[in-house]
Design a protein around this motif. Structure first.
Motif, PDB file in Angstrom:
ATOM      1  N   UNK A 198       0.829  -1.203   0.000  1.00 54.71           N
ATOM      2  CA  UNK A 198       0.000   0.000   0.000  1.00 54.71           C
ATOM      3  C   UNK A 198       0.864   1.253   0.000  1.00 54.71           C
ATOM      4  N   UNK A 199       0.230   2.372  -0.286  1.00 61.71           N
ATOM      5  CA  UNK A 199       0.961   3.646  -0.275  1.00 61.71           C
ATOM      6  C   UNK A 199       0.121   4.732   0.372  1.00 61.71           C
ATOM      7  N   UNK A 213       2.396  33.974  10.285  1.00 62.66           N
ATOM      8  CA  UNK A 213       1.172  33.196  10.191  1.00 62.66           C
ATOM      9  C   UNK A 213       1.385  31.983   9.283  1.00 62.66           C
ATOM     10  N   UNK A 214       0.403  31.078   9.239  1.00 62.84           N
ATOM     11  CA  UNK A 214       0.513  29.873   8.407  1.00 62.84           C
ATOM     12  C   UNK A 214      -0.868  29.435   7.948  1.00 62.84           C
ATOM     13  N   UNK A 215      -1.036  29.346   6.651  1.00 64.78           N
ATOM     14  CA  UNK A 215      -2.224  28.730   6.041  1.00 64.78           C
ATOM     15  C   UNK A 215      -1.770  27.395   5.466  1.00 64.78           C
ATOM     16  N   UNK A 216      -2.273  26.312   6.027  1.00 70.35           N
ATOM     17  CA  UNK A 216      -1.846  24.979   5.570  1.00 70.35           C
ATOM     18  C   UNK A 216      -2.975  24.289   4.816  1.00 70.35           C
ATOM     19  N   UNK A 217      -2.636  23.838   3.619  1.00 66.65           N
ATOM     20  CA  UNK A 217      -3.519  22.993   2.824  1.00 66.65           C
ATOM     21  C   UNK A 217      -2.813  21.659   2.650  1.00 66.65           C
ATOM     22  N   UNK A 218      -3.432  20.591   3.101  1.00 63.94           N
ATOM     23  CA  UNK A 218      -2.833  19.269   2.998  1.00 63.94           C
ATOM     24  C   UNK A 218      -3.690  18.396   2.094  1.00 63.94           C
ATOM     25  N   UNK A 219      -3.098  17.928   1.014  1.00 67.97           N
ATOM     26  CA  UNK A 219      -3.754  16.984   0.112  1.00 67.97           C
ATOM     27  C   UNK A 219      -3.245  15.591   0.426  1.00 67.97           C
ATOM     28  N   UNK A 220      -4.148  14.626   0.419  1.00 70.11           N
ATOM     29  CA  UNK A 220      -3.729  13.278   0.806  1.00 70.11           C
ATOM     30  C   UNK A 220      -4.465  12.232  -0.016  1.00 70.11           C
ATOM     31  N   UNK A 221      -3.785  11.154  -0.313  1.00 73.33           N
ATOM     32  CA  UNK A 221      -4.376  10.033  -1.034  1.00 73.33           C
ATOM     33  C   UNK A 221      -3.708   8.736  -0.622  1.00 73.33           C
ATOM     34  N   UNK A 222      -4.415   7.614  -0.799  1.00 69.52           N
ATOM     35  CA  UNK A 222      -3.859   6.309  -0.443  1.00 69.52           C
ATOM     36  C   UNK A 222      -4.793   5.194  -0.851  1.00 69.52           C
ATOM     37  N   UNK A 243      -1.551   4.906   7.405  1.00 74.64           N
ATOM     38  CA  UNK A 243      -2.578   4.373   6.506  1.00 74.64           C
ATOM     39  C   UNK A 243      -3.658   5.404   6.226  1.00 74.64           C
ATOM     40  N   UNK A 244      -4.076   5.497   4.930  1.00 79.60           N
ATOM     41  CA  UNK A 244      -5.109   6.457   4.567  1.00 79.60           C
ATOM     42  C   UNK A 244      -5.827   6.018   3.303  1.00 79.60           C
ATOM     43  N   UNK A 245      -7.121   6.247   3.294  1.00 81.05           N
ATOM     44  CA  UNK A 245      -7.928   6.177   2.085  1.00 81.05           C
ATOM     45  C   UNK A 245      -9.254   6.849   2.398  1.00 81.05           C
TER      46      UNK A 245
END
Length: 562
Positions: A198-199, A213-222, A243-245
């Motif tokens: 898996x990935x 300051x900090x604006x965080x955008x997190x993209x994720x896939x699995x 682990x993520x999906x």
């Protein structure tokens, strides 16, 4: 004009413009002559017998002598700094300094001629770098945003042993299934025993508008949903932190979106439509692990208190010296405008219902107090999770029975954690430890033969980590603990022989070694063992504990950071 030129010319100019203490008729021509040619050049301020470190101009005079070499004194070794300067003396001083400047200039010309080719090459390189910087600035993604990424590959498998009654995955003692005497290990292997690859992919877009300051955008896939490591296998405690999906395999979704900014010098505020509980804590109360394996060991020993609830929310933290206080609220269903509970006379939470601070909001409120000097710390936290759709555990953090209760009703949770790291890498490891306690208030939950009105559960862990183990840059780690397990319940049923005590305990172990192949690539082999991963469900419904079931697994994790 160079700075030292200005320093040298200034006294002369002042002498020419300001009134002088002696005119030409009073001038001692012999004295000026002696001043202009006083013998060897002075190289240290200590050569003057009448100049002392307490003099107001001591440092300036020292710089002129030792850095620029253009100050002369009188033949008798004095400087006479308190006497007035005549125009002739100013001219003599200026002449000596200009001679020195001429010497330096001639030396620079000689060096420039000698290294003419090298200077031309350097100039060409600088011009090329300037051109490349200009091109990058013209084509860059953003002037305010940086992109970072992490990709993780996991290959591994599980082995199961022991026997107990046969039930389906996800069942608890509430299912009412009678024991059949079949081998659970065979069923577990059929459902979660295959080797899987898996990935997990994470992309971080970090934006700053003010530098603070900090604006965080997190993209994720699995693609972990069908894997034992995703938490939905036969044994939920096999779940990995990485682990993520979400939605479907290989979907890339917005996993986080929040904005953090300072308020004054001590406060920090965080708000977001997809913010996680730990994004709003001033201190994370653990030094373990630097490389994650089993998900349970990443929650500082208290998975319900630090439930990492994700949703709409906000928080405020205060820091002063080594102390910090954090308070935050997250609604897992905060994007919904449908409250859910009581709609059309139906009491309960429908799917996709919620809102903020409603009965169906999946609310999680946390307060943490921490003291964290440079290499150790201690933290205490309280979490309140409310509603029928509250923020509870998931399979990776507790036994099936604990998972059922925590999140079923209102839960009050407490966590206490501490950590210490050595100042330098040695055979002494960093030590992290934590304990969690949860009290679940539920209202007459029907079970086989009666009801349950409430339950308590606990968890704990100890993690050790050795930096630069066997080779500089590599890390060795191990941890032991008990994932969340029910310790007692308010039992009004014949189940478990009517006892409030619940034999739900289970021990978890993990061992891993991180090879740092390059600054951006690491490879981590790991082993783990779960002594009784389904806790009370291992037993027969009559409460006997003669049955056994355990889980041993191994994996290889490769992480790429870019």
């Amino acid at each position: 004009m160079k700075l030292f030129h200005k320093l040298l010319v200034a006294p002369a100019a002042l002498g020419l413009l300001a009134p002088v203490a002696a005119n030409a008729t009073e001038l001692n021509i012999n004295g000026v002559s002696d001043y202009a040619a006083s013998g060897e050049q002075v190289t240290s301020i200590t050569q003057f017998s009448d100049v002392y470190p307490t003099d107001w101009a001591y440092q300036a005079l020292s710089n002129l002598i030792e850095r620029y070499g253009c100050v002369a004194g009188y033949p008798n070794g004095t400087y006479r700094g308190n006497r007035a300067m005549t125009r002739f003396e100013a001219a003599a001083l200026l002449n000596a300094c200009l001679d020195r400047v001429t010497e330096v200039t001639d030396e620079l010309k000689r060096l420039m001629k000698e290294f003419e080719k090298e200077l031309a090459i350097l100039k060409g390189r600088v011009d090329g770098l300037e051109a490349r910087v200009g091109e990058l600035e013209a084509t860059q993604f953003s002037t305010t945003t940086k992109l970072k990424g992490q990709a993780t590959f996991v290959i591994g498998a599980n082995n199961f042993a022991g026997s107990s009654r046969q039930i389906g995955a996800g069942d608890t003692f509430l299912s009412g299934v009678e024991g059949t005497g079949t081998r659970r290990a065979k069923a577990a292997a059929a459902e979660s025993g295959a080797t899987s690859f898996n990935y997990d992919l994470r992309l971080f877009l970090d934006t700053s508008f003010t530098g603070k300051d900090l604006l965080r955008t997190m993209l994720r896939g699995g693609n972990f949903a069908e894997s034992a490591y995703g938490g939905d296998g036969y044994v939920g405690l096999d779940a990995l932190e990485t682990a993520f999906e979400e939605g479907a395999p290989n979907n890339v979704v917005v996993n986080r979106l929040w904005y953090q900014f300072p308020i004054g010098s001590n406060f920090t505020a965080t708000i977001g439509g997809r913010v996680r509980q730990d994004d709003m804590l001033a201190v994370w109360p653990s030094a373990y692990p630097s490389d994650t394996v089993l998900d349970f060991f990443t929650y500082a020993g208290a998975p319900q208190t630090y439930n990492l609830m994700l949703g709409a929310g906000g928080g405020l933290s205060w820091e002063s010296d080594d102390f910090s206080i954090s308070a935050n609220y997250v609604s897992g269903n905060g994007s919904s405008s449908t409250p859910g509970s009581g709609i059309d006379g139906v009491d309960g939470c429908a799917e996709n219902s919620g809102g903020i601070a409603t009965d169906c909001a999946a609310s999680s409120g946390t307060v943490q107090i921490a003291y964290a000097p440079e290499n150790w710390g201690i933290a205490a936290a309280y979490n309140y999770a409310s509603g029928d759709n509250g923020a509870g555990l998931y399979a990776g953090n507790g036994t099936p029975t604990a998972n059922f209760f925590n999140g079923l009703g209102t839960t009050n949770s407490f966590g206490l954690s501490a950590w210490w790291t050595p100042e330098e890498a040695s055979w002494i490891p960093s030590i992290s430890a934590g304990w969690g306690y949860n009290n679940v208030d539920i209202d007459d939950v029907a079970v086989a033969g009666g009801t349950i009105d409430g339950a308590t559960s606990q968890s704990w862990y100890v993690g050790l980590q050795w930096a630069d183990a066997f080779m500089k840059g590599n890390t060795l780690g191990m941890a032991v603990g008990q994932p969340t397990f029910v310790t007692s319940w308010d039992n009004s049923t014949d189940i478990n022989d009517g006892s409030d005590f619940v034999a739900d305990g289970n021990y978890a172990w993990e061992w891993w070694y991180q090879f740092q192949v390059t600054d951006n690539i690491s490879v981590t082999p790991a082993l783990y063992y779960l002594s009784r991963p389904i806790g009370f469900v291992t037993n027969n419904l009559d409460g006997s504990s003669t049955k056994t079931f355990n889980n041993f697994g191994g994996l290889l994790k490769t992480t790429f950071k870019f």
